[in-house]
Design a protein around this motif. Sequence first.
Motif, PDB file in Angstrom:
ATOM      1  N   ILE B   6       0.841  -1.207   0.000  1.00  0.00           N
ATOM      2  CA  ILE B   6       0.000   0.000   0.000  1.00  0.00           C
ATOM      3  C   ILE B   6       0.873   1.254   0.000  1.00  0.00           C
ATOM      4  CG2 ILE B   6      -1.636   1.311   1.404  1.00  0.00           C
ATOM      5  CD1 ILE B   6      -2.834  -1.360   2.253  1.00  0.00           C
ATOM      6  N   LEU B   7       1.906   1.239   0.842  1.00  0.00           N
ATOM      7  CA  LEU B   7       2.784   2.405   0.926  1.00  0.00           C
ATOM      8  C   LEU B   7       3.488   2.665  -0.407  1.00  0.00           C
ATOM      9  CD1 LEU B   7       3.905   4.472   2.940  1.00  0.00           C
ATOM     10  CD2 LEU B   7       5.859   2.963   3.224  1.00  0.00           C
ATOM     11  N   LEU B   8       3.998   1.584  -1.021  1.00  0.00           N
ATOM     12  CA  LEU B   8       4.709   1.750  -2.293  1.00  0.00           C
ATOM     13  C   LEU B   8       3.781   2.272  -3.372  1.00  0.00           C
ATOM     14  CD1 LEU B   8       7.089  -1.299  -2.535  1.00  0.00           C
ATOM     15  CD2 LEU B   8       7.692   1.099  -2.519  1.00  0.00           C
ATOM     16  N   GLN B   9       2.535   1.753  -3.377  1.00  0.00           N
ATOM     17  CA  GLN B   9       1.623   2.219  -4.417  1.00  0.00           C
ATOM     18  C   GLN B   9       1.272   3.686  -4.204  1.00  0.00           C
ATOM     19  OE1 GLN B   9      -2.103   0.246  -4.896  1.00  0.00           O
ATOM     20  NE2 GLN B   9      -2.465   1.280  -6.832  1.00  0.00           N
ATOM     21  N   PHE B  10       1.106   4.089  -2.936  1.00  0.00           N
ATOM     22  CA  PHE B  10       0.806   5.487  -2.650  1.00  0.00           C
ATOM     23  C   PHE B  10       1.939   6.383  -3.141  1.00  0.00           C
ATOM     24  CE2 PHE B  10       0.936   9.197   0.148  1.00  0.00           C
ATOM     25  CZ  PHE B  10      -0.327   9.695  -0.078  1.00  0.00           C
ATOM     26  N   ILE B  11       3.187   5.980  -2.857  1.00  0.00           N
ATOM     27  CA  ILE B  11       4.329   6.795  -3.287  1.00  0.00           C
ATOM     28  C   ILE B  11       4.395   6.870  -4.809  1.00  0.00           C
ATOM     29  CG2 ILE B  11       6.850   6.874  -3.307  1.00  0.00           C
ATOM     30  CD1 ILE B  11       6.761   5.646  -0.516  1.00  0.00           C
ATOM     31  N   LEU B  12       4.104   5.729  -5.472  1.00  0.00           N
ATOM     32  CA  LEU B  12       4.121   5.689  -6.936  1.00  0.00           C
ATOM     33  C   LEU B  12       3.090   6.650  -7.516  1.00  0.00           C
ATOM     34  CD1 LEU B  12       5.700   3.813  -8.885  1.00  0.00           C
ATOM     35  CD2 LEU B  12       3.623   2.484  -9.084  1.00  0.00           C
ATOM     36  N   MET B  13       1.852   6.602  -6.975  1.00  0.00           N
ATOM     37  CA  MET B  13       0.770   7.460  -7.467  1.00  0.00           C
ATOM     38  C   MET B  13       1.125   8.938  -7.258  1.00  0.00           C
ATOM     39  SD  MET B  13      -1.717   5.796  -8.683  1.00  0.00           S
ATOM     40  CE  MET B  13      -1.419   4.115  -9.102  1.00  0.00           C
ATOM     41  N   MET B  14       1.700   9.221  -6.093  1.00  0.00           N
ATOM     42  CA  MET B  14       2.102  10.593  -5.766  1.00  0.00           C
ATOM     43  C   MET B  14       3.170  11.073  -6.758  1.00  0.00           C
ATOM     44  SD  MET B  14       0.887  12.445  -3.417  1.00  0.00           S
ATOM     45  CE  MET B  14       1.286  14.148  -3.027  1.00  0.00           C
ATOM     46  N   GLY B  15       4.117  10.183  -7.085  1.00  0.00           N
ATOM     47  CA  GLY B  15       5.161  10.549  -8.041  1.00  0.00           C
ATOM     48  C   GLY B  15       4.583  10.857  -9.406  1.00  0.00           C
ATOM     49  N   VAL B  16       3.629  10.030  -9.870  1.00  0.00           N
ATOM     50  CA  VAL B  16       2.996  10.271 -11.167  1.00  0.00           C
ATOM     51  C   VAL B  16       2.276  11.616 -11.149  1.00  0.00           C
ATOM     52  CG1 VAL B  16       1.181   9.486 -12.714  1.00  0.00           C
ATOM     53  CG2 VAL B  16       2.781   7.846 -11.789  1.00  0.00           C
ATOM     54  N   TRP B  17       1.571  11.876 -10.044  1.00  0.00           N
ATOM     55  CA  TRP B  17       0.834  13.146  -9.928  1.00  0.00           C
ATOM     56  C   TRP B  17       1.780  14.339 -10.027  1.00  0.00           C
ATOM     57  CZ3 TRP B  17      -4.158  14.914  -9.432  1.00  0.00           C
ATOM     58  CH2 TRP B  17      -4.299  16.212  -8.979  1.00  0.00           C
ATOM     59  N   LEU B  18       2.917  14.259  -9.306  1.00  0.00           N
ATOM     60  CA  LEU B  18       3.841  15.394  -9.298  1.00  0.00           C
ATOM     61  C   LEU B  18       4.469  15.590 -10.672  1.00  0.00           C
ATOM     62  CD1 LEU B  18       5.562  15.121  -5.830  1.00  0.00           C
ATOM     63  CD2 LEU B  18       3.865  16.754  -6.612  1.00  0.00           C
ATOM     64  N   LEU B  19       4.806  14.468 -11.366  1.00  0.00           N
ATOM     65  CA  LEU B  19       5.385  14.603 -12.707  1.00  0.00           C
ATOM     66  C   LEU B  19       4.364  15.203 -13.668  1.00  0.00           C
ATOM     67  CD1 LEU B  19       7.472  11.363 -13.280  1.00  0.00           C
ATOM     68  CD2 LEU B  19       8.287  13.662 -12.977  1.00  0.00           C
ATOM     69  N   LEU B  20       3.086  14.812 -13.515  1.00  0.00           N
ATOM     70  CA  LEU B  20       2.056  15.303 -14.428  1.00  0.00           C
ATOM     71  C   LEU B  20       1.788  16.779 -14.216  1.00  0.00           C
ATOM     72  CD1 LEU B  20      -0.930  12.830 -14.813  1.00  0.00           C
ATOM     73  CD2 LEU B  20       0.320  14.005 -16.585  1.00  0.00           C
ATOM     74  N   SER B  21       1.680  17.203 -12.923  1.00  0.00           N
ATOM     75  CA  SER B  21       1.310  18.596 -12.675  1.00  0.00           C
ATOM     76  C   SER B  21       2.520  19.520 -12.759  1.00  0.00           C
ATOM     77  CB  SER B  21       0.636  18.726 -11.314  1.00  0.00           C
ATOM     78  OG  SER B  21       1.509  18.252 -10.320  1.00  0.00           O
ATOM     79  N   GLY B  22       3.699  19.017 -12.350  1.00  0.00           N
ATOM     80  CA  GLY B  22       4.911  19.804 -12.512  1.00  0.00           C
ATOM     81  C   GLY B  22       5.061  20.992 -11.570  1.00  0.00           C
ATOM     82  N   ARG B  23       4.220  21.094 -10.547  1.00  0.00           N
ATOM     83  CA  ARG B  23       4.366  22.191  -9.583  1.00  0.00           C
ATOM     84  C   ARG B  23       4.374  21.592  -8.184  1.00  0.00           C
ATOM     85  NH1 ARG B  23       0.030  24.067 -12.483  1.00  0.00           N
ATOM     86  NH2 ARG B  23      -1.313  23.564 -10.730  1.00  0.00           N
ATOM     87  N   VAL B  24       5.181  22.156  -7.272  1.00  0.00           N
ATOM     88  CA  VAL B  24       5.187  21.687  -5.892  1.00  0.00           C
ATOM     89  C   VAL B  24       4.682  22.822  -5.007  1.00  0.00           C
ATOM     90  CG1 VAL B  24       6.539  20.645  -4.060  1.00  0.00           C
ATOM     91  CG2 VAL B  24       7.138  20.210  -6.425  1.00  0.00           C
ATOM     92  N   THR B  25       3.361  22.917  -4.849  1.00  0.00           N
ATOM     93  CA  THR B  25       2.766  23.881  -3.921  1.00  0.00           C
ATOM     94  C   THR B  25       1.955  23.100  -2.896  1.00  0.00           C
ATOM     95  OG1 THR B  25       0.799  24.088  -5.274  1.00  0.00           O
ATOM     96  CG2 THR B  25       2.552  25.644  -5.696  1.00  0.00           C
ATOM     97  N   PHE B  26       1.506  23.774  -1.836  1.00  0.00           N
ATOM     98  CA  PHE B  26       0.790  23.060  -0.787  1.00  0.00           C
ATOM     99  C   PHE B  26      -0.538  22.501  -1.315  1.00  0.00           C
ATOM    100  CE2 PHE B  26      -2.439  23.057   2.553  1.00  0.00           C
ATOM    101  CZ  PHE B  26      -1.896  22.077   3.357  1.00  0.00           C
ATOM    102  N   GLU B  27      -1.304  23.313  -2.066  1.00  0.00           N
ATOM    103  CA  GLU B  27      -2.601  22.865  -2.579  1.00  0.00           C
ATOM    104  C   GLU B  27      -2.424  21.647  -3.480  1.00  0.00           C
ATOM    105  OE1 GLU B  27      -1.492  25.895  -2.878  1.00  0.00           O
ATOM    106  OE2 GLU B  27      -2.867  27.262  -1.844  1.00  0.00           O
ATOM    107  N   ASN B  28      -1.418  21.738  -4.337  1.00  0.00           N
ATOM    108  CA  ASN B  28      -1.148  20.662  -5.291  1.00  0.00           C
ATOM    109  C   ASN B  28      -0.824  19.365  -4.561  1.00  0.00           C
ATOM    110  OD1 ASN B  28      -0.894  19.653  -7.767  1.00  0.00           O
ATOM    111  ND2 ASN B  28       1.172  20.396  -8.131  1.00  0.00           N
ATOM    112  N   LEU B  29       0.053  19.451  -3.533  1.00  0.00           N
ATOM    113  CA  LEU B  29       0.433  18.256  -2.780  1.00  0.00           C
ATOM    114  C   LEU B  29      -0.774  17.667  -2.064  1.00  0.00           C
ATOM    115  CD1 LEU B  29       3.869  19.229  -1.234  1.00  0.00           C
ATOM    116  CD2 LEU B  29       3.408  17.436  -2.880  1.00  0.00           C
TER     117      LEU B  29
END
Lengths: 87, 164, 120
Positions: B6-29
Amino acid sequence: MVDVAVTCALVLILGALVLAGVRFVAGPTAVDRVIALDVLTVISLPLMGIIAHLSGRSIYLDVALIYGLLSFIGVLAVARYLDGGLS
Amino acid sequence: MRAKAILLQFILMMGVWLLLSGRVTFENLAAGAIVALVITMMTTSRTSMLGEIRLTPRALGAHLLFFLVFLRELIRSNLDVARRVLSPSLPIHPGIVKVKTRLRSPLGRFVLANAITLTPGTFTVDIMGDSLFIHWLDMAPEDAEAAARHIVSRFEKYLEVAYG
Amino acid sequence: MNVLSIAGALLVGFGAIFLFIGAIGLLRMPDCYTRIQAGTKASTLGTILSLGGIGLLHPSWLGKALLILLFVLLTNPVSSHVLARAAHLAGILPRGDTEVDELAAETEAKHHSINGGGST
């Protein structure tokens, strides 16, 4: 220099599309056509990347991502059909 | 095992999200965390395979070494195919060979099959139990078994540490 | 004109060359298994290089380019494997001068044992 390289790449990729298209039309079996279709869609991804570069709009990269996703699922479905369905 | 998947899948999904959106702000995270959590909850029963990845420092090192070997083989593979395709006489001797693998984890076998597909002159046609069927573009007529063994063991020694 | 964009342009160019070679291979190879070999390998590296180059030309797009690149790296071997398996199950045999085909022997034996041996 960047423009020259990208234009050369564009011409080569269009040539590759034509060659893969010949295999798609020529066959001779259904599997050969699906292979050609798979290669055609994979070649289209960098083509869309180059279009994104030339037009300066990153929306084409999103298009490429979804296109790649759908073509992969499509190939899986067709292969499933070719090897005899879900029996 | 399950918590790790579960933890690995969560990290994977989060990584895909960050690569797709390309911004690191609080709302985005925050939005990404919610979406990743929902997807992980919905699909976790089918992705327990991820729990087979070992996370000891030694296994992480094996992952890194495997990736480097894989990249080298990928480039060699392409130069090899390019040479064969462009030479006028088309020097190929195809054949399908059966090789047994020592890997027990299904995820490890999956990674092995993909790695073989992207290395010089070979690709995996089918997996039945612990045997891989490898199509070979230019196989040696004598001693094909040993040559196939060599191809598989090149990746196996890293994957065995990383997946078991 | 900086170093990054020159490297990006070179990568795009090399990637396109590999894609073109892959398409030639697709056309020249004699049977569908060897076509899969030529088609998937060269097009995988070609796509990776081209998209990596686009990512270097526009550093703000690097994340998306990287995502497409990883996706291609993961799915391309799978689709080639699935197609080869479908071809083998559909009964398309490798070209005549193929050296050995241990998969055909295996599936034959399995089929035989399911049918209870000498039922024919």
